[in-house]
Structures are given as structure tokens and as C-alpha cells.
Write a protein that holds these residues in place. Sequence first.
Motif, PDB file in Angstrom:
ATOM      1  N   GLU A 188     -10.262  -4.559   4.093  1.00 29.27           N
ATOM      2  CA  GLU A 188      -8.941  -4.119   3.639  1.00 29.27           C
ATOM      3  C   GLU A 188      -8.431  -2.955   4.480  1.00 29.27           C
ATOM      4  OE1 GLU A 188      -6.936  -2.845  -0.658  1.00 29.27           O
ATOM      5  OE2 GLU A 188      -9.077  -2.550  -0.283  1.00 29.27           O
TER       6      GLU A 188
ATOM      7  N   LEU B  32     -10.855   2.254   0.150  1.00 27.37           N
ATOM      8  CA  LEU B  32     -10.608   0.852   0.480  1.00 27.37           C
ATOM      9  C   LEU B  32     -11.881   0.183   0.986  1.00 27.37           C
ATOM     10  CD1 LEU B  32      -7.177   1.005   2.364  1.00 27.37           C
ATOM     11  CD2 LEU B  32      -7.609   0.802  -0.083  1.00 27.37           C
TER      12      LEU B  32
ATOM     13  N   MET C 178     -11.711 -11.827   0.289  1.00 27.95           N
ATOM     14  CA  MET C 178     -11.006 -10.659  -0.234  1.00 27.95           C
ATOM     15  C   MET C 178     -10.505 -10.894  -1.652  1.00 27.95           C
ATOM     16  SD  MET C 178      -8.926  -9.421   3.184  1.00 27.95           S
ATOM     17  CE  MET C 178      -8.278  -7.929   2.427  1.00 27.95           C
TER      18      MET C 178
ATOM     19  N   SER D 231      -8.883   3.001  10.003  1.00 28.30           N
ATOM     20  CA  SER D 231      -9.581   2.293   8.930  1.00 28.30           C
ATOM     21  C   SER D 231     -10.621   3.190   8.274  1.00 28.30           C
ATOM     22  CB  SER D 231     -10.251   1.033   9.490  1.00 28.30           C
ATOM     23  OG  SER D 231     -11.052   0.413   8.513  1.00 28.30           O
TER      24      SER D 231
ATOM     25  N   THR E 265      -2.586  -5.682  -1.380  1.00 28.50           N
ATOM     26  CA  THR E 265      -2.432  -4.452  -0.590  1.00 28.50           C
ATOM     27  C   THR E 265      -2.099  -4.780   0.858  1.00 28.50           C
ATOM     28  OG1 THR E 265      -3.981  -3.239  -2.003  1.00 28.50           O
ATOM     29  CG2 THR E 265      -3.605  -2.367   0.205  1.00 28.50           C
ATOM     30  N   LEU E 266      -2.772  -5.762   1.410  1.00 31.72           N
ATOM     31  CA  LEU E 266      -2.525  -6.166   2.794  1.00 31.72           C
ATOM     32  C   LEU E 266      -1.083  -6.645   2.970  1.00 31.72           C
ATOM     33  CD1 LEU E 266      -4.049  -6.461   5.496  1.00 31.72           C
ATOM     34  CD2 LEU E 266      -4.518  -8.830   4.868  1.00 31.72           C
TER      35      LEU E 266
ATOM     36  N   GLU F 185      -7.721  -2.760  -8.517  1.00 29.97           N
ATOM     37  CA  GLU F 185      -8.955  -3.437  -8.113  1.00 29.97           C
ATOM     38  C   GLU F 185      -9.906  -3.524  -9.296  1.00 29.97           C
ATOM     39  OE1 GLU F 185     -10.768  -5.734  -6.486  1.00 29.97           O
ATOM     40  OE2 GLU F 185      -9.897  -4.775  -4.720  1.00 29.97           O
TER      41      GLU F 185
ATOM     42  N   LEU G 137     -15.461  -4.503  -3.730  1.00 29.18           N
ATOM     43  CA  LEU G 137     -14.685  -4.449  -2.499  1.00 29.18           C
ATOM     44  C   LEU G 137     -15.312  -5.321  -1.421  1.00 29.18           C
ATOM     45  CD1 LEU G 137     -13.956  -0.610  -2.365  1.00 29.18           C
ATOM     46  CD2 LEU G 137     -12.431  -2.418  -3.148  1.00 29.18           C
TER      47      LEU G 137
ATOM     48  N   GLU H 195      -6.927  -6.720  -2.920  1.00 31.21           N
ATOM     49  CA  GLU H 195      -6.973  -6.448  -1.484  1.00 31.21           C
ATOM     50  C   GLU H 195      -5.918  -7.260  -0.732  1.00 31.21           C
ATOM     51  OE1 GLU H 195     -11.663  -5.260  -0.765  1.00 31.21           O
ATOM     52  OE2 GLU H 195     -11.087  -7.370  -0.833  1.00 31.21           O
TER      53      GLU H 195
ATOM     54  N   LYS I 141      -2.019  -0.587  -5.381  1.00 32.70           N
ATOM     55  CA  LYS I 141      -3.181  -0.393  -6.246  1.00 32.70           C
ATOM     56  C   LYS I 141      -2.773  -0.072  -7.684  1.00 32.70           C
ATOM     57  CE  LYS I 141      -6.330  -1.218  -3.232  1.00 32.70           C
ATOM     58  NZ  LYS I 141      -7.067  -2.513  -3.326  1.00 32.70           N
TER      59      LYS I 141
END
Length: 239
Positions: free
Chosen positions: A143, A139, A169, A130, A176-177, A229, A233, A173, A224
Motif C-alpha cells: 500500500e 500502511l 490487498m 513508502s 486508499t490506492l 482497515e 496489512l 488498501e 482510512k
Amino acid sequence: MALQSIAGLFFFSFLAWLISENRGQVRLKSVGIGIAIQLALGVILLKLPAFRDFFLVLNDVVLSLEEATRAGTTFVFGYLGGGPLPFDEIFPGSGFIFAFRAMPLILLMSALSALLFYWKILPIVVRRFSWCLQKTMGLGGAEGLGVSANIFVGMVEAPLFIRPYLSQMTRSEIFTLMTCGMATIAGTVMVLYASILKGTLPGVMGHILTASVISAPAAITISKIMVPETRELTSGQLS
């Protein structure tokens, strides 16, 4: 072949840009970093001897887990669980029964994942990934945690790492997840694939793991581009 693969990276990125919901907000710097990370990971994971040796060891670990599981299923289910067949197998592979051979292995990997999480080993690994994603691809904390978790656990379990932050979120985000969940391979399924393909592809576990790791920045890049975005964030850390 290498040029074809590199061309594919740029082609699919361009294709994602064409169907992006907000082309003006696409950050070219993030796209370039994402592509560069994929290329770097490919070279590191496939070419460096240290990583090749690591994958060979990992492959042996998977084989050991499979053999231990087969010993247990054979003891309980007999030939249904992988023991000697009491009849001739006319069609190769027809003796493989998913419920008695594959499901026990999935249960074993699920239990090991839960144990590694309880011992705080898996959270440490996820936090490291992460941190790398946050620093390189920009990120948010929640996220990055969710994406990193997707590399090691399933699409169902990964959001549980960031459950308190899901409601906060952004649309980008969440997208993306979801994209990373589709792109990567859960650890339980990864081991299952490796056990099935071990006789066809030498060092198969290394190939599958490499594909899953490289797919994370690839999925981030594509997501993305498609849903850029536009909001602040979401922060968040794994406790």
C-alpha cells in the motif's frame, strides 16, 4: 485564512467519518497523524528557504524541458508546434494546439520517467516515500509503495509497482490506492500544467508539486476514515 484551512481539514475529516462504512474501526491516532503530517509538510515545503530555492530550480528545469520540446515540435510541425504564426492571433492563446504542443511534452515526460525507472532512480525515491508512510501512518508495504508511486507517476502506472500484490490487498488498501490516485498529480500532467500556467503564476511547478505531495497523506487520512482497515496489512517491497 490559515484558520480557515485548518478548520477545513477537521471538517472534511468529520464529513468522511459521517459516511464511513465502519465508524467504530476508525483509528483516531492515524487521523491525527495524517492531519499533523499535512500541516508539517505545508510549513516545510512553503516556508523553509531551502525548499523554496529547490522549487525555483525545479521550475527552471520544467521551463528548459518545455523550451526543448517546443524547439523540436517547431522543427517538425512549424507554427502548429509553437513556431511564429504566419497570421495575426485575434484571440490570445488560440494558437495553442493541444495535440502539437501538449502531447509531445507528455511523451517526453513519459520517456524520462521510464528512463529514471530503468536507472533505478525513481524506485529509490518511491521506496523512501513508502518507508516514511509506513512508519508514520501505519500502511502496509504494498500500500505504501502504491501511494508513493502515485505522487510521481500516473494512476495507471502506480499500481504496476505493486502488481504482484494487488490480488492480496484488502478492501481498505485498494480504496486508499484509488483515493490517492485521484488526489495526486501524475508527473507528466504536472509538467503540462506548469507549462500552461507559467505566465500566470510564478513558481507554479513548486505549487503543483507541493499540492501533490500534501495530497498523499490527506487522501490516506480520508480513505482510512471512510473504509477503515479491519484485516491484516499486505506486505510487499519494490524489487
